[in-house]
Scaffold this motif. Structure first.
Motif, mmCIF file in Angstrom:
data_model
loop_
_atom_site.group_PDB
_atom_site.id
_atom_site.type_symbol
_atom_site.label_atom_id
_atom_site.label_comp_id
_atom_site.label_asym_id
_atom_site.label_seq_id
_atom_site.Cartn_x
_atom_site.Cartn_y
_atom_site.Cartn_z
ATOM 1 N N ASN A 55 37.061 16.163 -2.150
ATOM 2 C CA ASN A 55 36.862 15.486 -3.428
ATOM 3 C C ASN A 55 36.216 14.102 -3.267
ATOM 4 O OD1 ASN A 55 37.249 15.252 -6.185
ATOM 5 N ND2 ASN A 55 39.241 14.281 -5.967
ATOM 6 N N ASP A 56 35.942 13.705 -2.026
ATOM 7 C CA ASP A 56 35.407 12.382 -1.693
ATOM 8 C C ASP A 56 36.183 11.257 -2.389
ATOM 9 O OD1 ASP A 56 33.777 10.606 -0.396
ATOM 10 O OD2 ASP A 56 32.203 10.664 -1.912
ATOM 11 N N PRO A 57 37.513 11.228 -2.195
ATOM 12 C CA PRO A 57 38.323 10.239 -2.918
ATOM 13 C C PRO A 57 38.125 8.832 -2.363
ATOM 14 C CG PRO A 57 39.687 11.421 -1.356
ATOM 15 C CD PRO A 57 38.322 12.021 -1.260
ATOM 16 N N GLU A 58 38.306 7.841 -3.250
ATOM 17 C CA GLU A 58 38.204 6.448 -2.786
ATOM 18 C C GLU A 58 39.503 6.005 -2.149
ATOM 19 O OE1 GLU A 58 36.488 3.635 -5.685
ATOM 20 O OE2 GLU A 58 35.825 5.444 -6.718
ATOM 21 N N LEU A 59 40.592 6.650 -2.570
ATOM 22 C CA LEU A 59 41.917 6.305 -2.044
ATOM 23 C C LEU A 59 42.586 7.554 -1.471
ATOM 24 C CD1 LEU A 59 44.530 4.549 -1.801
ATOM 25 C CD2 LEU A 59 45.035 5.183 -4.174
ATOM 26 N N LEU A 60 43.015 7.453 -0.223
ATOM 27 C CA LEU A 60 43.737 8.570 0.406
ATOM 28 C C LEU A 60 45.211 8.212 0.452
ATOM 29 C CD1 LEU A 60 41.470 9.234 3.524
ATOM 30 C CD2 LEU A 60 41.428 10.390 1.341
ATOM 31 N N LEU A 61 46.042 9.134 -0.028
ATOM 32 C CA LEU A 61 47.492 8.935 0.013
ATOM 33 C C LEU A 61 48.048 9.989 0.957
ATOM 34 C CD1 LEU A 61 47.775 8.691 -3.855
ATOM 35 C CD2 LEU A 61 48.135 6.779 -2.297
ATOM 36 N N LEU A 62 48.525 9.556 2.102
ATOM 37 C CA LEU A 62 48.912 10.516 3.141
ATOM 38 C C LEU A 62 50.398 10.391 3.442
ATOM 39 C CD1 LEU A 62 45.930 9.690 5.559
ATOM 40 C CD2 LEU A 62 45.938 11.323 3.677
ATOM 41 N N ASP A 63 51.139 11.476 3.208
ATOM 42 C CA ASP A 63 52.592 11.431 3.436
ATOM 43 C C ASP A 63 52.915 11.969 4.823
ATOM 44 O OD1 ASP A 63 55.244 11.008 3.031
ATOM 45 O OD2 ASP A 63 55.493 12.472 1.414
ATOM 46 N N GLU A 64 53.229 11.084 5.732
ATOM 47 C CA GLU A 64 53.574 11.409 7.121
ATOM 48 C C GLU A 64 52.599 12.397 7.777
ATOM 49 O OE1 GLU A 64 57.371 11.276 8.452
ATOM 50 O OE2 GLU A 64 58.296 10.632 6.577
ATOM 51 N N PRO A 65 51.314 12.058 7.779
ATOM 52 C CA PRO A 65 50.345 13.009 8.346
ATOM 53 C C PRO A 65 50.518 13.211 9.845
ATOM 54 C CG PRO A 65 49.294 10.901 7.929
ATOM 55 C CD PRO A 65 50.671 10.812 7.348
ATOM 56 N N MET A 120 44.499 9.264 14.159
ATOM 57 C CA MET A 120 44.305 7.826 13.925
ATOM 58 C C MET A 120 42.811 7.473 13.991
ATOM 59 S SD MET A 120 47.373 6.915 13.328
ATOM 60 C CE MET A 120 48.912 7.791 13.475
ATOM 61 N N GLU A 121 42.094 8.111 14.920
ATOM 62 C CA GLU A 121 40.652 7.855 15.035
ATOM 63 C C GLU A 121 39.921 8.309 13.766
ATOM 64 O OE1 GLU A 121 39.166 6.048 17.320
ATOM 65 O OE2 GLU A 121 41.162 5.760 18.176
ATOM 66 N N ILE A 122 40.322 9.463 13.246
ATOM 67 C CA ILE A 122 39.700 9.970 12.009
ATOM 68 C C ILE A 122 39.959 8.979 10.869
ATOM 69 C CG2 ILE A 122 39.720 11.819 10.274
ATOM 70 C CD1 ILE A 122 40.528 13.769 12.526
ATOM 71 N N ARG A 153 38.224 4.689 7.074
ATOM 72 C CA ARG A 153 38.281 3.317 6.553
ATOM 73 C C ARG A 153 36.912 2.650 6.670
ATOM 74 N NH1 ARG A 153 41.949 -1.186 9.005
ATOM 75 N NH2 ARG A 153 41.059 -0.277 10.855
ATOM 76 N N SER A 154 36.246 2.891 7.802
ATOM 77 C CA SER A 154 34.934 2.251 7.952
ATOM 78 C C SER A 154 33.921 2.831 6.968
ATOM 79 C CB SER A 154 34.447 2.339 9.400
ATOM 80 O OG SER A 154 34.236 3.677 9.735
ATOM 81 N N MET A 155 34.245 3.976 6.371
ATOM 82 C CA MET A 155 33.377 4.518 5.315
ATOM 83 C C MET A 155 33.704 3.883 3.963
ATOM 84 S SD MET A 155 33.611 8.476 6.553
ATOM 85 C CE MET A 155 32.940 9.197 5.098
ATOM 86 N N GLY A 156 34.654 2.937 3.961
ATOM 87 C CA GLY A 156 34.956 2.195 2.739
ATOM 88 C C GLY A 156 36.148 2.716 1.956
ATOM 89 N N LYS A 157 36.874 3.675 2.534
ATOM 90 C CA LYS A 157 38.014 4.230 1.790
ATOM 91 C C LYS A 157 39.264 3.374 2.009
ATOM 92 C CE LYS A 157 36.129 8.841 1.978
ATOM 93 N NZ LYS A 157 35.424 8.721 0.695
ATOM 94 N N THR A 158 40.136 3.400 1.019
ATOM 95 C CA THR A 158 41.432 2.753 1.163
ATOM 96 C C THR A 158 42.421 3.839 1.572
ATOM 97 O OG1 THR A 158 40.832 1.261 -0.619
ATOM 98 C CG2 THR A 158 43.170 1.370 -0.046
ATOM 99 N N GLU A 178 53.923 3.188 15.552
ATOM 100 C CA GLU A 178 52.840 4.161 15.469
ATOM 101 C C GLU A 178 51.693 3.647 14.595
ATOM 102 O OE1 GLU A 178 53.581 8.499 15.039
ATOM 103 O OE2 GLU A 178 53.093 8.037 12.960
ATOM 104 N N LEU A 179 52.050 2.869 13.567
ATOM 105 C CA LEU A 179 51.038 2.394 12.628
ATOM 106 C C LEU A 179 50.533 0.997 12.970
ATOM 107 C CD1 LEU A 179 52.503 3.551 9.206
ATOM 108 C CD2 LEU A 179 50.833 4.694 10.635
ATOM 109 N N ALA A 180 51.206 0.348 13.929
ATOM 110 C CA ALA A 180 50.923 -1.068 14.190
ATOM 111 C C ALA A 180 49.465 -1.330 14.518
ATOM 112 C CB ALA A 180 51.821 -1.582 15.294
ATOM 113 N N GLU A 181 48.890 -0.514 15.365
ATOM 114 C CA GLU A 181 47.511 -0.753 15.764
ATOM 115 C C GLU A 181 46.517 -0.373 14.675
ATOM 116 O OE1 GLU A 181 46.169 0.805 19.662
ATOM 117 O OE2 GLU A 181 48.094 -0.087 20.226
ATOM 118 N N LEU A 182 46.918 0.631 13.910
ATOM 119 C CA LEU A 182 46.015 1.203 12.919
ATOM 120 C C LEU A 182 45.927 0.368 11.643
ATOM 121 C CD1 LEU A 182 44.533 3.983 12.326
ATOM 122 C CD2 LEU A 182 46.631 4.620 11.152
#
Ligand SMILES: Nc1ncnc2c1ncn2[C@@H]1O[C@H](COP(=O)(O)OP(=O)(O)OP(=O)(O)O)[C@@H](O)[C@H]1O
Ligand SMILES: [Mg+2]
Length: 322
Positions: free
Chosen positions: A161-171, A184-186, A191-196, A206-210
């Motif tokens: 759907n090319d969303p501007e905002l991704l909501l991810l529950d424990e992916p 994490m790389e994906i 994010r570098s494509m401008g998505k939130t 686990e999230l600290a670096e990301l």
């Protein structure tokens, strides 16, 4: 009105304001407020039952808040549900049905449901398969995929759907370390494509670096919301770096301890490997590294010890016990 480009540059993508939600009289969210800024990777961290999924469902319009206001891109999740849905992609914490479809059929099904014309669908699906590195599996049945590949398929579905905002529950739950790193790389690429990206987890390190910002929730209450670096300095824990030496150096721990601002030096299991905690108001990691090199220590690795983040998390999430 709220679509003006000026407004959207600084306006938070997600605004959760004083939300209360109960299930059968039991409070799951207790006056929850936080904001997520555009193009950030925002972690949403809390132990089991903290209220992460409930919050995510409210943000993605699957559940109506019983009290409080939630806006996504300035649109109210109750009154402007359709406008919100158009801009978001929600990845739930489980892969529900559709297991007897191939990956391609599954993505095509959702692309059609999102209203993408047939002519465009192949191209869009090829793009999301490439992004999630699932091209080789596109003709596999979903039921035959590993958990990590199902997670990728689920993420690919969200991206159709090319969303501007991704909501991810424990992916990342249930993924092996390699699959986690790949995920994490994906997410970094997205994010570098401008998505939130708003991502929940029950593991803070686990999230600290990301993530650049984080909200910590416990028993339905927000314990912290702000920058990742702010969390590290606002907690009672000291930044800790792991210093690995080429070989044992007589008395090195005591000499490191003598450097300015050092709080503690702990040797790791009899190896030439030390955890060094320092007071960030007195020194910083560069001065620490320089100080240890000046002592003549043969350093082979100097990495942040993420354990203190876990301690910060434990510290914040036990304060809430009533
Ligand atoms: N459908 C429901 N019916 C009744 N209670 C529910 C329901 N969904 C959630 N709860 C309760 O609400 C609270 C918050 O649950 P929620 O699923 O939002 O937490 P979570 O942070 O996502 O937890 P987890 O890490 O286990 O996924 C818990 O006490 C849970 O038992
Ligand atoms: Mg959950």
């Amino acid at each position: 009105m709220s679509n003006s480009t000026n407004g959207s540059a600084t306006r938070p993508v997600i605004e959760v304001d004083d939300v209360v939600h109960s299930y059968k009289g039991r409070r799951a969210l207790d006056h929850v407020s936080f904001k997520v800024m555009p193009q950030s990777l925002h972690g949403f961290v809390g132990p089991n039952g903290a209220g992460k999924t409930t919050s995510l469902k409210i943000i993605c319009t699957l559940l109506r808040p019983q009290f409080g206001i939630v806006k996504v891109f300035g649109h109210d999740v109750v009154d402007e549900q359709k406008l919100v849905r158009r801009k978001i992609g929600f990845m739930p914490d489980h892969f529900s049905t559709y297991r007897q479809m191939t990956v391609y059929e599954y993505l095509d099904f959702f692309a059609a449901a999102y209203g993408l014309p047939f002519a465009q669908r192949t191209q869009v699906i090829d793009e999301v398969l490439a992004l999630t590195d699932m091209e080789k599996r596109k003709n596999d049945l979903i039921s035959g995929l590993s958990r990590g590949m199902q997670q990728r398929t689920s993420l690919a579905r969200v991206l159709v759907n090319d969303p501007e905002l991704l909501l991810l529950d424990e992916p990342a739950s249930g993924l092996d370390p390699r699959a986690r790193i790949e995920l994490m790389e994906i997410l970094k690429a997205l994010r570098s494509m401008g998505k939130t990206i708003f991502i929940s987890s029950h593991i803070l390190p686990e999230l600290a670096e990301l993530c650049d910002s984080v909200t910590i929730i416990d028993k339905g209450k927000v314990m912290y919301s702000g920058s990742m670096s702010g969390l590290q300095t606002s907690s009672n824990e000291y930044p800790t770096w792991r210093v690995t030496l080429d070989s044992e150096v007589e008395g090195i721990a005591e000499r490191i301890m003598g450097l300015p601002g050092i709080i503690s030096v702990d040797q790791v299991e009899g190896r030439p490997d030390y955890r060094v905690a320092y007071d960030w108001t007195v020194t910083d990691r560069n001065s620490l590294l320089r100080g240890i090199l000046d002592l003549g220590a043969p350093i082979t690795a100097f990495t942040e010890d993420k354990r203190h983040l876990n301690d910060a998390f434990m510290d914040l999430t036990t304060k809430g016990v009533k």
